[in-house]
Scaffold this motif. Structure first.
Motif, short mmCIF file in Angstrom:
data_model
loop_
_atom_site.label_atom_id
_atom_site.label_comp_id
_atom_site.label_asym_id
_atom_site.label_seq_id
_atom_site.Cartn_x
_atom_site.Cartn_y
_atom_site.Cartn_z
N ALA A 47 -1.66 -13.65 6.95
CA ALA A 47 -2.60 -12.65 6.25
C ALA A 47 -3.18 -11.51 6.72
O ALA A 47 -3.17 -10.33 6.11
CB ALA A 47 -3.37 -13.48 5.15
N ALA A 48 -3.63 -11.81 7.83
CA ALA A 48 -4.25 -10.79 8.65
C ALA A 48 -3.26 -9.62 8.97
O ALA A 48 -3.55 -8.55 9.13
CB ALA A 48 -4.85 -11.35 9.81
N ALA A 49 -2.03 -9.99 9.51
CA ALA A 49 -1.12 -9.10 9.89
C ALA A 49 -0.61 -8.20 8.67
O ALA A 49 -0.61 -7.08 8.83
CB ALA A 49 0.00 -9.80 10.31
N LEU A 50 -0.58 -8.81 7.48
CA LEU A 50 -0.22 -7.85 6.46
C LEU A 50 -1.25 -7.02 5.83
O LEU A 50 -0.99 -6.03 5.74
CB LEU A 50 0.32 -9.36 5.21
CG LEU A 50 1.38 -9.91 5.17
CD1 LEU A 50 1.39 -10.88 4.14
CD2 LEU A 50 2.84 -9.04 5.05
N ALA A 51 -2.40 -7.48 6.06
CA ALA A 51 -3.61 -6.64 5.63
C ALA A 51 -3.59 -5.45 6.68
O ALA A 51 -4.17 -4.58 6.34
CB ALA A 51 -4.96 -7.34 5.78
N LYS A 52 -3.27 -5.79 7.82
CA LYS A 52 -3.40 -4.69 8.93
C LYS A 52 -2.33 -3.59 8.58
O LYS A 52 -2.44 -2.33 8.75
CB LYS A 52 -3.13 -5.24 10.22
CG LYS A 52 -3.30 -4.44 11.44
CD LYS A 52 -3.32 -4.73 12.91
CE LYS A 52 -3.48 -3.78 13.90
NZ LYS A 52 -3.31 -4.57 15.32
N GLU A 53 -1.09 -4.12 8.16
CA GLU A 53 -0.16 -3.22 7.91
C GLU A 53 0.11 -2.37 6.54
O GLU A 53 0.39 -1.16 6.49
CB GLU A 53 1.25 -3.89 7.91
CG GLU A 53 1.62 -4.52 9.02
CD GLU A 53 2.73 -5.60 8.94
OE1 GLU A 53 3.34 -5.64 7.90
OE2 GLU A 53 2.99 -6.53 9.88
N ALA A 54 -0.92 -3.05 5.64
CA ALA A 54 -0.89 -2.26 4.27
C ALA A 54 -2.37 -2.79 3.57
O ALA A 54 -2.35 -3.90 3.41
CB ALA A 54 0.28 -2.79 3.52
N ARG A 55 -2.90 -1.71 3.15
CA ARG A 55 -4.09 -2.05 2.35
C ARG A 55 -3.60 -1.95 0.90
O ARG A 55 -4.72 -2.55 -0.06
CB ARG A 55 -5.10 -0.74 2.58
CG ARG A 55 -5.49 -0.54 4.20
CD ARG A 55 -5.79 -1.77 4.62
NE ARG A 55 -7.28 -2.52 4.14
CZ ARG A 55 -7.68 -3.47 4.53
NH1 ARG A 55 -6.91 -4.29 5.27
NH2 ARG A 55 -8.68 -4.09 3.85
N LEU A 56 -2.48 -1.55 0.50
CA LEU A 56 -2.13 -1.70 -0.79
C LEU A 56 -0.80 -2.26 -0.91
O LEU A 56 0.21 -2.04 -0.41
CB LEU A 56 -1.94 -0.47 -1.43
CG LEU A 56 -1.52 -0.35 -2.90
CD1 LEU A 56 -2.40 -1.02 -3.87
CD2 LEU A 56 -1.25 1.33 -3.61
N LEU A 57 -0.57 -3.53 -1.81
CA LEU A 57 0.71 -4.21 -1.70
C LEU A 57 1.19 -4.08 -3.20
O LEU A 57 0.29 -4.45 -4.27
CB LEU A 57 0.23 -5.72 -1.43
CG LEU A 57 0.12 -6.11 0.09
CD1 LEU A 57 -0.03 -7.41 0.06
CD2 LEU A 57 1.30 -5.49 0.95
N CYS A 58 2.28 -3.72 -3.62
CA CYS A 58 2.90 -3.64 -4.98
C CYS A 58 3.95 -4.37 -4.80
O CYS A 58 5.10 -4.12 -4.03
CB CYS A 58 3.07 -2.01 -5.15
SG CYS A 58 1.76 -1.11 -4.90
N PHE A 59 4.10 -5.29 -5.93
CA PHE A 59 5.27 -6.39 -6.43
C PHE A 59 5.81 -5.86 -7.50
O PHE A 59 5.03 -5.57 -8.47
CB PHE A 59 4.98 -7.57 -6.06
CG PHE A 59 4.10 -8.04 -4.72
CD1 PHE A 59 4.48 -7.67 -3.40
CD2 PHE A 59 2.92 -8.55 -4.79
CE1 PHE A 59 3.98 -7.84 -2.39
CE2 PHE A 59 2.18 -9.02 -3.69
CZ PHE A 59 2.95 -8.45 -2.38
N ASP A 60 7.02 -6.15 -7.63
CA ASP A 60 7.86 -6.29 -8.96
C ASP A 60 8.15 -7.64 -9.13
O ASP A 60 8.75 -8.24 -8.33
CB ASP A 60 8.83 -5.25 -8.81
CG ASP A 60 9.63 -5.04 -10.40
OD1 ASP A 60 8.90 -5.12 -11.29
OD2 ASP A 60 10.59 -4.49 -10.50
N GLU A 61 8.02 -8.12 -10.41
CA GLU A 61 8.78 -9.31 -10.80
C GLU A 61 8.12 -10.72 -9.96
O GLU A 61 8.92 -11.41 -9.51
CB GLU A 61 9.96 -9.47 -10.69
CG GLU A 61 10.95 -8.48 -11.42
CD GLU A 61 11.30 -8.71 -12.76
OE1 GLU A 61 11.10 -9.84 -13.13
OE2 GLU A 61 11.93 -8.11 -13.27
N MET A 62 6.51 -10.71 -10.18
CA MET A 62 5.97 -11.88 -9.21
C MET A 62 6.35 -13.05 -10.34
O MET A 62 6.24 -13.02 -11.47
CB MET A 62 4.55 -11.56 -9.32
CG MET A 62 3.76 -12.70 -8.75
SD MET A 62 2.05 -12.68 -8.83
CE MET A 62 1.34 -13.97 -8.03
#
Length: 362
Positions: A47-62
């Motif tokens: 989770a920390a690595a994902l947060a460091k890479e992107a402050r905004l996460l956009c998903f389709d079809e969750m």
């Protein structure tokens, strides 16, 4: 559904992808972390690595359909939100419908409350299927524009000739077999391919234990794929039908051209189920009380989005090995709700209509 336009959010670091693709990435990260730290909880560092890479996460079809993904998402999203990451997602169900009928769903329910408290939910009204508009756009000038993308019946003597024309029209180089890489160090053999097109039978793609990772690898490798001998899909082909829907999702997101030779017309490809299922939270509780609790976490890779059939879960009482559904030896398809599969059929049928447009492809 709808998609977020990346040019409107370029002010912040962002990641936009299909939810299948995101979960595949998460499983790969968990796999890599566990290889280096086999006794540690991988979710916080991932989770920390994902947060460091992107402050905004956009998903389709969750969508969440099995216990491994449910346990991962429950903790992963909570940590991401705590770290200040903004999450925007489309879904075909409201939060209260996530993981409906799933194994040990009561453990997942607090996360639904978290979503309601920390995310705004907008219901997109309307009944018009805009995907079907794509099949009526002006045709292109390519030589393949006159070739039908859906052939029926597949046993017709002319079908093989048309498929051959499709393969030649889309790719250069001699037809050959090849092996393509798949996530987490696996590979997939393709019996017939050229530079841009892969040719498969339905059984090769959907009667084998393949998943989203395999189909994403195929979509990344080929601009077009041919699938022949596709049967009518329904309750009698439960597992195969779910795999075919996952394949369509992967090809759709990659804008890969899909040519089908089937036993029945496209309007009859997906048929409904004769059964209905009613589930209540608690019906599928199978763990001994206290075994799976808030301190439990996945320590191995698994889930419907991964390529593994089993999941290792560490609890306060030790380690347990579960299938992707939570029961050893039971496939995801066998425990997915009939309603979920029925809805997936409708989405797949809609996507096939759009993908049949002459200008579809990349």
């Amino acid at each position: 559904g709808y998609k977020i336009k990346s040019d409107r959010i370029k002010e912040v670091t962002n990641k936009q992808c299909h939810f299948h693709e995101f979960m595949l990435d998460v499983h790969q990260r968990i796999h890599a972390y566990k290889a280096m730290h086999p006794r540690s909880d991988p979710i916080p560092p991932v989770a920390a690595a994902l947060a460091k890479e992107a402050r905004l996460l956009c998903f389709d079809e969750m969508q969440i359909t099995d216990i491994a993904d449910a346990m991962i998402i429950k903790r992963l999203f909570t940590i991401l939100l705590d770290l200040g990451v903004v999450i925007v997602t489309t879904a075909n169900r409201p939060p209260c419908g996530l993981y409906e009928g799933g194994i040990n769903r009561s453990i997942f329910l607090p996360f639904i409350d978290t979503l309601r408290e920390r995310m705004m939910v907008f219901e997109m009204g309307g009944t018009h299927d805009y995907r079907r508009d794509g099949s009526s756009v002006p045709t292109s000038d390519s030589a393949a524009a006159s070739l039908p993308p859906y052939l029926c019946p597949s046993t017709d003597p002319s079908s093989q000739g048309i498929l051959e024309q499709w393969m030649v029209s889309k790719g250069a180089g001699e037809a050959r077999s090849e092996t393509i890489p798949v996530a987490m160090g696996r590979s997939l053999h393709v019996e017939r391919a050229n530079d841009s097109c892969g040719w498969f039978s339905f059984n090769e793609l959907c009667k084998q234990p393949l998943g989203a990772a395999d189909y994403i690898a195929i979509a990344d490798r080929f601009d077009m794929i041919i699938v022949e001998d596709v049967p009518q899909l329904g309750g009698h082909t439960y597992n195969e039908a779910r795999r075919f829907v996952t394949l369509i999702d992967a090809l759709y997101e990659a804008r890969t051209k899909l040519i089908i030779a089937a036993e029945v017309p496209r309007d009859d490809l997906f048929v409904g189920f004769d059964a209905s299922v009613e589930t209540h939270d608690g019906d599928e509780e199978i763990a001994i009380e206290g075994v799976l609790d808030k301190e439990s976490f996945v320590i191995g890779e698994g889930g419907s989005s991964s390529s593994s059939s089993t999941t290792l879960i560490r609890t306060q009482n030790g380690e347990m090995e579960w299938s992707a559904t939570g029961r050893i030896g039971v496939s995801l398809a066998q425990l997915s709700s009939v309603r979920e599969v029925s809805f997936a059929f409708k989405r797949a049928d809609s996507r096939l209509a759009e993908m049949a447009g002459a200008n579809w492809g990349r």
